[in-house]
Design a protein around this motif. Structure first.
Motif, PDB file in Angstrom:
ATOM      1  N   GLU A 121     -13.825 -39.630  -9.913  1.00  0.00           N
ATOM      2  CA  GLU A 121     -15.219 -40.084  -9.947  1.00  0.00           C
ATOM      3  C   GLU A 121     -15.926 -39.806  -8.625  1.00  0.00           C
ATOM      4  O   GLU A 121     -17.057 -39.303  -8.608  1.00  0.00           O
ATOM      5  CB  GLU A 121     -15.286 -41.584 -10.240  1.00  0.00           C
ATOM      6  N   LEU A 122     -15.249 -40.138  -7.519  1.00  0.00           N
ATOM      7  CA  LEU A 122     -15.843 -39.895  -6.200  1.00  0.00           C
ATOM      8  C   LEU A 122     -16.039 -38.408  -5.955  1.00  0.00           C
ATOM      9  O   LEU A 122     -17.050 -37.994  -5.378  1.00  0.00           O
ATOM     10  CB  LEU A 122     -14.970 -40.484  -5.098  1.00  0.00           C
ATOM     11  N   GLU A 123     -15.084 -37.619  -6.389  1.00  0.00           N
ATOM     12  CA  GLU A 123     -15.159 -36.171  -6.197  1.00  0.00           C
ATOM     13  C   GLU A 123     -16.368 -35.580  -6.926  1.00  0.00           C
ATOM     14  O   GLU A 123     -17.035 -34.687  -6.418  1.00  0.00           O
ATOM     15  CB  GLU A 123     -13.868 -35.527  -6.690  1.00  0.00           C
ATOM     16  N   LYS A 124     -16.651 -36.113  -8.114  1.00  0.00           N
ATOM     17  CA  LYS A 124     -17.792 -35.634  -8.884  1.00  0.00           C
ATOM     18  C   LYS A 124     -19.122 -36.066  -8.275  1.00  0.00           C
ATOM     19  O   LYS A 124     -20.088 -35.310  -8.267  1.00  0.00           O
ATOM     20  CB  LYS A 124     -17.710 -36.132 -10.332  1.00  0.00           C
ATOM     21  N   GLU A 125     -19.185 -37.285  -7.769  1.00  0.00           N
ATOM     22  CA  GLU A 125     -20.457 -37.796  -7.271  1.00  0.00           C
ATOM     23  C   GLU A 125     -20.723 -37.463  -5.810  1.00  0.00           C
ATOM     24  O   GLU A 125     -21.862 -37.530  -5.363  1.00  0.00           O
ATOM     25  CB  GLU A 125     -20.571 -39.301  -7.498  1.00  0.00           C
ATOM     26  N   LEU A 126     -19.696 -37.078  -5.076  1.00  0.00           N
ATOM     27  CA  LEU A 126     -19.854 -36.800  -3.648  1.00  0.00           C
ATOM     28  C   LEU A 126     -20.891 -35.721  -3.353  1.00  0.00           C
ATOM     29  O   LEU A 126     -21.815 -35.963  -2.557  1.00  0.00           O
ATOM     30  CB  LEU A 126     -18.495 -36.436  -3.029  1.00  0.00           C
ATOM     31  N   PRO A 127     -20.822 -34.533  -3.965  1.00  0.00           N
ATOM     32  CA  PRO A 127     -21.830 -33.520  -3.629  1.00  0.00           C
ATOM     33  C   PRO A 127     -23.245 -33.931  -4.035  1.00  0.00           C
ATOM     34  O   PRO A 127     -24.204 -33.679  -3.288  1.00  0.00           O
ATOM     35  CB  PRO A 127     -21.400 -32.281  -4.417  1.00  0.00           C
ATOM     36  N   ILE A 128     -23.368 -34.596  -5.162  1.00  0.00           N
ATOM     37  CA  ILE A 128     -24.693 -35.000  -5.641  1.00  0.00           C
ATOM     38  C   ILE A 128     -25.306 -36.047  -4.720  1.00  0.00           C
ATOM     39  O   ILE A 128     -26.460 -35.919  -4.291  1.00  0.00           O
ATOM     40  CB  ILE A 128     -24.590 -35.541  -7.087  1.00  0.00           C
TER      41      ILE A 128
END
Length: 162
Positions: free
Chosen positions: A134-141
Motif C-alpha cells: 500500500e505504501l509503495e503504491k501511494e508513495l509516488p503519488i
C-alpha cells in the motif's frame, strides 16, 4: 522596502517548498522503516524455525540502517521488541495504524511454542507485506502531490505579496 519584500517572498517560498520536500522525505522514511520491520519479522521467523533461537540472540544479530539511525535497533538489543517499540514509536515516523499492527505482533512474541511462533510471524509477515505494498503504491503519488502543492503555495504567496 522593495528589498525587504523580495527577501520575505523568498523566505516564505523556500519554507513552503521545504515543507513539501520534508513531507515527501518522511513518506520515504516511513516506507524504509516498515521494510526494516518486515526484515526483522522475517529474521525472527527464520531463526525460530531453523535454529529455535531465543529472541534476545536474534535481536543481537539484527541490523537495518533505517531502524539503526533512529535508535530502535540499539534499544531492541538492550531491552527487547515491545519496550523498544514503545520508547521509539514517536521517532519511527510510522502511522498509528501500522504501529498498532507492529505492537500486536510484539505482544505475541515469546509466549508460545516454536510452531505457534512461526505461525504468528507468518501472519504478521503477510499483514506487513500488504502495508508495504500500500505504501509503495501511494508513495509516488503523495510525494508528487506534496511537492506540487508546496510549490503552488509558494508561487501563490509570491504573487499575493508582489
Amino acid at each position: 522596502m522593495i528589498m525587504i519584500k523580495i527577501v520575505g517572498i523568498l523566505l516564505i517560498s523556500v519554507a513552503a517548498i521545504g515543507f513539501g520536500m520534508l513531507y515527501s522525505y518522511s513518506l520515504r522514511l516511513e516506507y524504509k522503516r516498515l521494510l526494516g520491520f518486515q526484515k526483522l519479522i522475517c529474521l525472527i521467523r527464520t531463526r525460530i524455525e531453523c535454529f529455535n533461537q531465543p529472541l534476545s540472540e536474534i535481536y543481537t544479530d539484527f541490523s537495518e540502517e533505517s531502524l539503526d539511525e533512529c535508535g530502535f535497533t540499539a534499544e531492541l538489543k538492550r531491552s527487547g521488541y515491545v519496550p523498544a517499540l514503545c520508547k521509539y514509536k514517536d521517532h519511527l515516523t510510522i502511522r498509528s495504524e501500522i504501529l498498532a499492527v507492529l505492537a500486536d505482533f510484539g505482544s505475541g512474541l515469546g509466549k508460545s511454542f516454536s510452531e505457534e511462533q512461526i505461525r504468528h510471524c507468518d501472519r504478521y509477515i503477510s499483514v506487513i507485506e500488504e502495508k508495504v505494498s500500500e505504501l509503495e503504491k501511494e508513495l509516488p503519488i503523495k510525494s508528487k502531490t506534496a511537492r506540487a502543492l508546496s510549490a503552488a503555495a509558494a508561487i501563490m504567496i509570491a504573487i499575493i505579496l508582489i
